[in-house]
Structures are given as structure tokens and as C-alpha cells.
Write an enzyme that holds these catalytic residues in place. Structure first.
Site, PDB file in Angstrom:
ATOM      1  N   PRO A 136      23.324 -10.916  47.814  1.00 39.28           N
ATOM      2  CA  PRO A 136      23.650 -10.490  49.180  1.00 39.28           C
ATOM      3  C   PRO A 136      23.776 -11.662  50.156  1.00 39.28           C
ATOM      4  O   PRO A 136      23.697 -11.444  51.357  1.00 39.28           O
ATOM      5  CB  PRO A 136      22.463  -9.581  49.539  1.00 39.28           C
ATOM      6  CG  PRO A 136      21.338 -10.108  48.734  1.00 39.28           C
ATOM      7  CD  PRO A 136      21.908 -10.781  47.506  1.00 39.28           C
ATOM      8  N   GLU A 137      23.995 -12.881  49.648  1.00 43.96           N
ATOM      9  CA  GLU A 137      24.012 -14.055  50.533  1.00 43.96           C
ATOM     10  C   GLU A 137      24.979 -13.897  51.708  1.00 43.96           C
ATOM     11  O   GLU A 137      24.620 -14.163  52.849  1.00 43.96           O
ATOM     12  CB  GLU A 137      24.383 -15.323  49.746  1.00 43.96           C
ATOM     13  CG  GLU A 137      23.217 -15.937  48.999  1.00 43.96           C
ATOM     14  CD  GLU A 137      23.070 -15.392  47.585  1.00 43.96           C
ATOM     15  OE1 GLU A 137      23.544 -14.267  47.335  1.00 43.96           O
ATOM     16  OE2 GLU A 137      22.476 -16.095  46.747  1.00 43.96           O
ATOM     17  N   VAL A 138      26.231 -13.488  51.421  1.00 43.74           N
ATOM     18  CA  VAL A 138      27.197 -13.439  52.532  1.00 43.74           C
ATOM     19  C   VAL A 138      26.782 -12.407  53.578  1.00 43.74           C
ATOM     20  O   VAL A 138      27.154 -12.517  54.747  1.00 43.74           O
ATOM     21  CB  VAL A 138      28.653 -13.167  52.066  1.00 43.74           C
ATOM     22  CG1 VAL A 138      29.209 -14.365  51.324  1.00 43.74           C
ATOM     23  CG2 VAL A 138      28.754 -11.918  51.231  1.00 43.74           C
ATOM     24  N   LEU A 180      24.030 -12.237  54.804  1.00 43.52           N
ATOM     25  CA  LEU A 180      23.097 -12.949  55.682  1.00 43.52           C
ATOM     26  C   LEU A 180      23.732 -14.197  56.284  1.00 43.52           C
ATOM     27  O   LEU A 180      23.046 -15.032  56.852  1.00 43.52           O
ATOM     28  CB  LEU A 180      21.850 -13.346  54.885  1.00 43.52           C
ATOM     29  CG  LEU A 180      21.101 -12.186  54.245  1.00 43.52           C
ATOM     30  CD1 LEU A 180      20.103 -12.686  53.220  1.00 43.52           C
ATOM     31  CD2 LEU A 180      20.393 -11.381  55.316  1.00 43.52           C
ATOM     32  N   VAL A 233      25.020 -16.578  54.592  1.00 44.55           N
ATOM     33  CA  VAL A 233      24.720 -17.709  53.713  1.00 44.55           C
ATOM     34  C   VAL A 233      25.778 -17.781  52.615  1.00 44.55           C
ATOM     35  O   VAL A 233      26.345 -16.768  52.223  1.00 44.55           O
ATOM     36  CB  VAL A 233      23.310 -17.519  53.095  1.00 44.55           C
ATOM     37  CG1 VAL A 233      22.993 -18.589  52.077  1.00 44.55           C
ATOM     38  CG2 VAL A 233      22.264 -17.508  54.201  1.00 44.55           C
TER      39      VAL A 233
END
Lengths: 278, 265
Positions: free
Chosen positions: A148-150, A152, A154
Site C-alpha cells: 500500500p506504499e502509494v 501513503l 511513498v
């Protein structure tokens, strides 16, 4: 202990945050920060790296004695991802941490024995990265996995090359750009893990696989793994280094700073993946 | 012929989302001079000087029963100089799509063949209706699909790319999914549009900076970044295709293919 094999031959505690145990020809690296869902902070990454290096010494020194390695996490979750809380506003330490993770992943991949990730509960972001670097990963239907980085703000640069090598560039693009997480069955269907079994069978499944791997020729397995690492570009140190720099740059940017500050204020415990928006 | 009547490419901008719709359904959105020109202009709009004005998500879709059936072969038969020009333009177009700062979602119903398949492969995420078909059936007209091989290799892996580029097979959506060309197959066009709209909406809600950095990094990791600069892999690949197009064999195969098709119609 999570691993069912009894610890008879060797028990080495590297630090409090991660341990290496060797029993019956199987090495186990256990992340020991269960109270924070084994989120990767500076100390945990350093401890993990030391365990990997110690495992490499054992595997190389006693070729044929250690036949496989299990990577596991104590408590409810395998690994909830990076814990950037302590370094969020410190670009230098943030960079060190990301470089540390990136080079630990490379060291894990280089181990001359087959590696198995035992994924319970959650494997998110960098935690999912750990599972994907292993040669095998086994999980259960209720587990949550993904990047789920994107969500956030990131960039999942450090884990991206490993995912591309595992599931191919097209599917990796769809997974990393869309963000979010998925259950264990979907993770198996999309190639993120090798198997999804009922939670109650997880330990038995891991032990059975380790047992089967131990029957193969140790030298043949080591050569095959080295060959595969060369073929798929796993040993590319430059891309691992560049990835850490890029990831650090994006996290230092205003978008990521704002969303991570918000996230940690909301959820003081655990890693950035503690509350990934789907 | 149709340029004056209605646009062959329709652009709709809604906040961070840009929808690009191929709109020549009568000719199954075949890539001809007008469609190429309008698509090239659409990409200018998709990549403005000021990055803050750029859409962060693009949906590339098509009106009609087919996404895009490939080059406008009728025009190529009439004018022998067109085919190599089309190949060159297709190479540039696909490289530009891959290099766009936005995440590009292909929304595919019906045929996405040859040049149409190349367009789809240059997108980041591919959703398709169950009736969609993919492939490069260009050998029968004496043309090589080399122009799209760099992106195809990166997307599908060596084994699958070799099969798709050499076999001329037309793959149904489910099979394309199992080979990694398509990420998600939907029962019908309604479900396809719903799923793509939901994905586009969720992507628009994410940080544009992180998406942009992630896409650029993936381009670097899978080697398609090189396709962003002209004079690199795509240009060499396009040249390979163009060289084949210029041979007498290609000319005569294209002519006889077209005569057979007209005889059938």
C-alpha cells in the site's frame, strides 16, 4: 517457539529484535518485535541483517548440514512493514535505514540454501518484500499481504525489483501502482506467495517443505539458486542501491511527510502499514 | 475522409483523470493518418510542460465493437509509403505512452490486434472484457511485430513474448490474462467500465508524486525506460519492422491479403 522443529543443535540469539536458530538442518530467522507486528525499525533491520550474515556463515561453512532457512515473525503478524516513525524527519537516518533494508534483502537472496517465508497475519510493504525475496512463501487465507506504499505517498522502490522478478513486470506494475492489500488466497493466485493453506496447517506445511528440500542435493540446490539469481538479475547491487536512494527521496518529500505524520499520529504503534487505505 | 465530421479521438478531462477514447468504430479504430495525428495531440495534452497540470491517471478506451484492429491497411495498400511511416509513428506513440507521467489504464473490448495490441501493451494496467482478443497476426501480411517487442518482453517475460510475437496467435482475454498481458478480465463491457472507473478513482485519490516516482522506477527496473528516449531500443525495433515492410515480399503479401479480404466482403 513458532517453528515446530525442536532446538537441539544450536541456539544463537543475535539481538533481542531477531534471532537465528538452527535445528535438524533447518535454520530459522525469527523477527522478535511481535508487540509492533514485527515492523522494521532501524534496530530490527540491523538485527535481521546480522542473522542473515550469520546464517550465510553457517550455510557456507557447513555445506550440506544446513539445508534450508525459514524466515518467520513472532506473534500475530509476519511483518507489518517499515516503521519510519523514529526517522521520519531525519533524512540521513532514513536513508541509512532504507539502504540497510535493501542490502539485507540482497543478502537474504544470496543465501546458498532455499529460503521459505512463513507468513502469518500480515506481510505489508517492506514485510511483503521480505516474503517475496524468499524462494518460497506460505501463508493462510486470513493473512493480509501487499504494497500500500502509494496510498501513503511513498514509492515502493526497494521492493519493486524483487516483485518484478517474482511475478513479472506487467503484473508487478498493476500491483504496485494500484496499492492496497489482498488476502492470502488472492496472494497465491497472483503469484505473490507459493501456497495458501489453512492457518492451522501453516507450521506443518512449512516443515514439510523444509523436509522435502533437505532431500535434494545441497550442492545442486546451491548451484541452481545461484544460477537463478544470475538469470533474473537478483545480484544487481546498483539497482538495490538506487532503489534505496529513490525511496528515501520520495519519503523526504512533502506529500509523504504529511501523510506519514498523520498516520503515525493516528496509530502510534506499528509500521506505516498499520492502517493502509484500500 | 472523416476528420471533418467527427473527432477520431475524444478527450475528457475530469480533475486528475484524462480519458482518451478512440472514436472511429466503423473502421474498428484502425490506425490511419488522422487517428495517429489525433492520438499524438492527445499525448501532448497528457504531458504538459507544467507537471502540476498533468493528469495523474489516464484511461485509454475505444468506442465500438473493437478496441483497435491495427493499421488502416486500405490506406497502406493505396499508398505504399504509408506502412513504414505508420510503424515509425506507432513506435514513437507507444514509447511516449510508457514514458507519460500518468498511470495509464487500458480498457479493452473486442479486438486489440497488431498495432492495437501494441498500444495496449504500452499501458501500465490492462483491464479487458471477456470478448477481448490480443495478438500480433501480422506475419501473414509480411510484417514483423518487432516494433513492440521491447515492451512485450518486459511485460510478458521471454517465453510468452517469443510465443506471442512469433506465432501470430490471436489470444482470447482469459489466455492473455494467464500469460500476464492482461491483469483483469470482466464478464462484459458494463463490468469492465465499472471496474476501470473504480480503479481510476482510487488511483486519482493517491499521491501523484508517489505514483509518478513508482511508474518511472518500474520503467527503469523492467528496462522500458530506454523506450522513452528516441534513438534507443524502440527505434531499433521500429527500424527492424520498417526494413521488413519495405521488402517486395511484404508488399505483395499485403496486396494479396487485401484482395482476399475484399473478395470476402
Amino acid at each position: 517457539m513458532i517453528h515446530p522443529l525442536c532446538c537441539t543443535t544450536l541456539d544463537r540469539t543475535m539481538t533481542e529484535r531477531a534471532s537465528l536458530t538452527i535445528a535438524d538442518g533447518c535454520a530459522t530467522i525469527l523477527l522478535r518485535r511481535g508487540e509492533s507486528r514485527n515492523a522494521l525499525d532501524c534496530d530490527t533491520i540491523v538485527a535481521l541483517r546480522r542473522c542473515i550474515d550469520a546464517a550465510a556463515v553457517e550455510c557456507n561453512g557447513k555445506r550440506g548440514v544446513v539445508r534450508s532457512l525459514v524466515l518467520a515473525g513472532e506473534g500475530k503478524s509476519f511483518c507489518a512493514g517499515m516503521d519510519l516513525k523514529g526517522v521520519l524527519h531525519d533524512a540521513v537516518r532514513m536513508g541509512d535505514m532504507l539502504r540497510g533494508l535493501s542490502s539485507a534483502l540482497l543478502a537474504l537472496r544470496r543465501l546458498p540454501v532455499p529460503t521459505i517465508a512463513r507468513v502469518q497475519g500480515a506481510a505489508i510493504g517492506g514485510g511483503c518484500g521480505l516474503a517475496v525475496v524468499c524462494d518460497f512463501a506460505i501463508t493462510h487465507p486470513e493473512a493480509k499481504l501487499g504494497y500500500p506504499e502509494v496510498d501513503l505517498g511513498v514509492c515502493p522502490a526497494v521492493v519493486a525489483p524483487w516483485l518484478v522478478r517474482r511475478i513479472g513486470a506487467g503484473p508487478a506494475r498493476a500491483m504496485l501502482l494500484a496499492g492496497g492489500t489482498m488476502g492470502g488466497e488472492e496472494a497465491a493466485a497472483r503469484g505473490l506467495v507459493t501456497r495458501c493453506v489453512p492457518a492451522a496447517d501453516l507450521d506443518a506445511e512449512v516443515a514439510a517443505l523444509a523436509g522435502r528440500l533437505a532431500t535434494g542435493g545441497a550442492e545442486a540446490l546451491a548451484c541452481t539458486k545461484r544460477m537463478l539469481n544470475e538469470l533474473d538479475g537478483s545480484l544487481d547491487e546498483k539497482i538495490a542501491a538506487d532503489a534505496a536512494e529513490l525511496s528515501a527521496r520520495v519519503i523526504a518529500g512533502p506529500e509523504a511527510q504529511a501523510s506519514l505524520t498523520r498516520l503515525y499520529a493516528l496509530k502510534p504503534q506499528g509500521g506505516p502499514a498499520a492502517n493502509p487505505a484500500r | 475522409m472523416t476528420t471533418d465530421e467527427q473527432p477520431q479521438v475524444i478527450l475528457q478531462r475530469s480533475g486528475r483523470l484524462l480519458t482518451i477514447t478512440l472514436n472511429d468504430p466503423r473502421r474498428r479504430n484502425a490506425l490511419g493518418t488522422a487517428l495517429f495525428e489525433q492520438l499524438e495531440r492527445a499525448l501532448d495534452e497528457a504531458n504538459p510542460r507544467d507537471i502540476d497540470d498533468a493528469p495523474s491517471v489516464i484511461v485509454l478506451g475505444a468506442n465500438g465493437s473493437a478496441f483497435c484492429a491495427g493499421f488502416d491497411l486500405e490506406a497502406c495498400v493505396q499508398d505504399a509509403t504509408l506502412l513504414p511511416l505508420f510503424v515509425e509513428r506507432l513506435g514513437r506513440l507507444t514509447a511516449r505512452i510508457r514514458a507519460l507521467p500518468a498511470v495509464v489504464i487500458a480498457q479493452v473490448q473486442g479486438a486489440a490486434l497488431a498495432g492495437g495490441c501494441a498500444l495496449v501493451m504500452s499501458c501500465d494496467i490492462v483491464h479487458a472484457a471477456a470478448d477481448a482478443t490480443f495478438g500480433y497476426p501480422v506475419h501473414r501480411i509480411g510484417v514483423s511485430p518487432a516494433v513492440n517487442v521491447p515492451v512485450l518482453l518486459a511485460t510478458a517475460g521471454l517465453g510468452a513474448a517469443r510465443r506471442i510475437a512469433l506465432s501470430s496467435e490471436i489470444l482470447p482475454a482469459r489466455q492473455a490474462e494467464s500469460l500476464g498481458l492482461v491483469q483483469c478480465v470482466h464478464a462484459n463491457e458494463g463490468a469492465l467500465h465499472g471496474a476501470v472507473a473504480a480503479l481510476a478513482e482510487s488511483l486519482c485519490a493517491k499521491s501523484p508524486h508517489a505514483l509518478r516516482a513508482t511508474k518511472a522506477w518500474l520503467n527503469q527496473v523492467d528496462g522500458t525506460e530506454a523506450t522513452g528516449s528516441l534513438g534507443s531500443a524502440v527505434d531499433r525495433a521500429a527500424q527492424a519492422t520498417i526494413d521488413v515492410c519495405r521488402t517486395a515480399e511484404a508488399r505483395s503479401m499485403l496486396d494479396s491479403f487485401w484482395q482476399q479480404r475484399r473478395a470476402r466482403m
